[in-house]
Design a protein around this motif. Structure first.
Motif, PDB file in Angstrom:
ATOM      1  N   ASP A 113      38.283  31.418  52.133  1.00 32.77           N
ATOM      2  CA  ASP A 113      37.131  32.188  51.664  1.00 32.77           C
ATOM      3  C   ASP A 113      36.750  33.118  52.810  1.00 32.77           C
ATOM      4  O   ASP A 113      36.344  32.647  53.879  1.00 32.77           O
ATOM      5  N   MET A 114      36.934  34.433  52.600  1.00 34.60           N
ATOM      6  CA  MET A 114      36.686  35.384  53.683  1.00 34.60           C
ATOM      7  C   MET A 114      36.122  36.688  53.125  1.00 34.60           C
ATOM      8  O   MET A 114      36.229  36.961  51.931  1.00 34.60           O
ATOM      9  N   ALA A 115      35.538  37.468  54.031  1.00 35.76           N
ATOM     10  CA  ALA A 115      35.015  38.789  53.686  1.00 35.76           C
ATOM     11  C   ALA A 115      35.362  39.740  54.824  1.00 35.76           C
ATOM     12  O   ALA A 115      35.397  39.331  55.988  1.00 35.76           O
ATOM     13  N   GLY A 165      42.150  29.377  41.297  1.00 34.89           N
ATOM     14  CA  GLY A 165      40.752  29.743  41.525  1.00 34.89           C
ATOM     15  C   GLY A 165      40.551  30.985  42.374  1.00 34.89           C
ATOM     16  O   GLY A 165      39.624  31.036  43.175  1.00 34.89           O
ATOM     17  N   GLU A 166      41.370  31.996  42.186  1.00 32.19           N
ATOM     18  CA  GLU A 166      41.245  33.200  43.008  1.00 32.19           C
ATOM     19  C   GLU A 166      40.139  34.110  42.480  1.00 32.19           C
ATOM     20  O   GLU A 166      40.069  34.399  41.290  1.00 32.19           O
ATOM     21  N   THR A 204      35.540  43.763  51.032  1.00 29.64           N
ATOM     22  CA  THR A 204      36.253  42.791  50.204  1.00 29.64           C
ATOM     23  C   THR A 204      35.719  41.392  50.438  1.00 29.64           C
ATOM     24  O   THR A 204      35.520  40.977  51.580  1.00 29.64           O
ATOM     25  N   ASN A 205      35.490  40.675  49.351  1.00 32.11           N
ATOM     26  CA  ASN A 205      35.201  39.239  49.370  1.00 32.11           C
ATOM     27  C   ASN A 205      36.357  38.585  48.623  1.00 32.11           C
ATOM     28  O   ASN A 205      36.654  38.968  47.483  1.00 32.11           O
ATOM     29  N   TRP A 206      36.991  37.587  49.264  1.00 30.45           N
ATOM     30  CA  TRP A 206      38.202  37.010  48.675  1.00 30.45           C
ATOM     31  C   TRP A 206      38.226  35.508  48.938  1.00 30.45           C
ATOM     32  O   TRP A 206      38.139  35.069  50.085  1.00 30.45           O
ATOM     33  N   SER A 207      38.349  34.753  47.863  1.00 24.57           N
ATOM     34  CA  SER A 207      38.508  33.305  48.006  1.00 24.57           C
ATOM     35  C   SER A 207      39.623  32.850  47.066  1.00 24.57           C
ATOM     36  O   SER A 207      39.787  33.391  45.975  1.00 24.57           O
ATOM     37  N   PHE A 208      40.388  31.857  47.514  1.00 23.95           N
ATOM     38  CA  PHE A 208      41.497  31.343  46.719  1.00 23.95           C
ATOM     39  C   PHE A 208      42.057  30.091  47.366  1.00 23.95           C
ATOM     40  O   PHE A 208      41.811  29.799  48.532  1.00 23.95           O
TER      41      PHE A 208
END
Length: 161
Positions: free
Chosen positions: A70-72, A107-108, A117-121
Motif C-alpha cells: 500500500d503506497m502513494a 484486491g488491487e 498515485t495511490n496503489w494497494s494490492f
C-alpha cells in the motif's frame, strides 16, 4: 402465518461448512501463508531495515513469494524487495523482486489523479523450489529510487506454500 423452527446442531454445522468452503478453496488457489515479513520501511544507506523468516522445506517443495503493498507517490516510484535466501546457514540465492510485476493479483486498487498515485494490492511475484530438504532463512529489505513523495503505508513480503 409462517412457522419458523430453530436450527438443529447438524444444520448449524452444515451452514458453517458451506460458508467455510470458499475459504479453503483460496488456500488451494493462492497457497497457505507460512510467513510474513512486515518490512514497511524503505532501507537507505544510513538505515537498513531487514526482516527475516526461517522455514523448514522438503526437497522439491515450492514456495511462492507474494507482496502486500500500500503506497502513494507522485510521478514514478520504483520499489524492489531484495531477498537473500540461506540454505542450512549458507548463502543460497539472491532475488530482487519488483512487487508491481505480479502474475496473480488480489484486491488491487490503483487511482491516479493529477499525477498523484495511490496503489494497494497483494500479488504473487515469484516461486522458489527447494533443491533439498533443510532450513531456509529469508532476509528481505525494501529499496526504492529517490522520490521524496513516496509514502509506504505497507510493504510486506509474504511466503506461501
Amino acid at each position: 402465518m409462517r412457522k419458523t423452527y430453530p436450527l438443529s446442531s447438524l444444520h448449524k454445522l452444515l451452514a458453517v461448512l458451506v460458508l467455510a468452503a470458499p475459504l479453503s478453496a483460496c488456500d488451494s488457489l493462492f497457497g497457505k501463508e507460512v510467513a510474513r515479513l512486515p518490512i514497511n520501511t524503505i532501507s537507505t544507506p544510513g538505515q537498513e531495515v531487514v526482516k527475516d523468516a526461517t522455514l523448514q522445506l522438503q526437497q522439491g517443495e515450492e514456495l511462492a513469494l507474494w507482496s502486500d503493498i500500500d503506497m502513494a507517490y507522485d510521478g514514478e516510484a520504483p520499489v524492489r524487495f531484495q531477498v537473500q535466501v540461506f540454505q542450512n546457514g549458507a548463502p543460497y540465492q539472491q532475488l530482487e523482486l519488483d512487487p508491481t510485476e505480479k502474475n496473480v493479483t488480489v484486491g488491487e486498487v490503483k487511482t491516479t489523479v493529477n499525477g498523484k498515485t495511490n496503489w494497494s494490492f497483494t500479488g504473487k511475484n515469484a516461486t522458489l523450489t527447494a533443491p533439498k530438504m533443510g532450513t531456509y532463512m529469508f532476509k528481505a529489505r525494501l529499496v526504492a529510487a529517490p522520490n521524496p513523495t513516496l509514502v509506504v503505508k505497507k510493504a510486506e513480503l509474504v511466503l506461501k506454500k
